[in-house]
Design an enzyme around this catalytic site. Structure first.
Site, PDB file in Angstrom:
ATOM      1  N   GLU A 282       0.866  -1.305   0.032  1.00 54.35           N
ATOM      2  CA  GLU A 282      -0.219  -0.032   0.078  1.00 54.35           C
ATOM      3  C   GLU A 282       0.811   1.326  -0.082  1.00 54.35           C
ATOM      4  O   GLU A 282       1.868   1.237   0.686  1.00 54.35           O
ATOM      5  CB  GLU A 282      -0.897   0.097   1.311  1.00 54.35           C
TER       6      GLU A 282
ATOM      7  N   TYR B  74       7.026   0.012  -8.751  1.00 49.65           N
ATOM      8  CA  TYR B  74       6.045  -1.124  -8.370  1.00 49.65           C
ATOM      9  C   TYR B  74       5.358  -1.507  -9.620  1.00 49.65           C
ATOM     10  O   TYR B  74       5.182  -2.579  -9.998  1.00 49.65           O
ATOM     11  CB  TYR B  74       4.930  -0.701  -7.515  1.00 49.65           C
TER      12      TYR B  74
END
Length: 151
Positions: A108, A119
């Protein structure tokens, strides 16, 4: 373990901008490390595991649960960014999670985190959003985005 906690905190203090209020306290990290399902790794400036006691350029902190792993923290000192250290750390975390039997990894982040590019390159995809989850020191809010990746 105190030496490793010191190494983690040294990287965190250098890597996290206080304006975002995202750095963990020493106690939060220490409490997490006391749990058997929490794992960490360090990288030197080449992305390899540094020698014992050597300063780290970055670290990861993950938590394992049956079938999954969560990336709790990844941090790279500013002077080592853009050199593949974050990618090496994340690659090693993914492999370690697979070895522990995880089928997916989650993370997160706040919606404007520059780590999004890393990511995305590493195969993480957005799977959820928490509106106004992060409260900033100036009183503003940012959304949290949850990402997942199959291992």
């Amino acid at each position: 373990m105190n030496d490793d906690l010191d190494r983690i905190m040294a990287v965190m203090d250098a890597a996290f901008d206080p304006a975002w209020g995202e750095a963990w306290t020493r106690r939060q990290v220490g409490d997490s490390l006391a749990l058997p399902a929490t794992h960490y790794a360090f990288a030197d400036g080449t992305g390899a595991e540094p020698a014992a006691g050597e300063d780290a350029a970055g670290f990861t902190l993950t938590r394992h649960a049956p079938g999954e792993e969560e990336l709790l923290l990844i941090a790279v000192r500013p002077e080592w960014r853009g050199r593949g250290v974050g990618r090496a750390l994340l690659s090693r975390a993914l492999e370690a999670a697979r070895t522990r039997g995880a089928e997916r990894m989650f993370l997160e982040m706040r919606d404007n985190n520059p780590a999004l590019a890393l990511y995305s390159r590493m195969g993480f995809e957005p799977i959820g959003r928490r509106k106004a989850y992060y409260r900033l020191p100036d009183g503003q809010f940012r959304d949290a985005i949850t990402f997942g990746r199959k291992l």
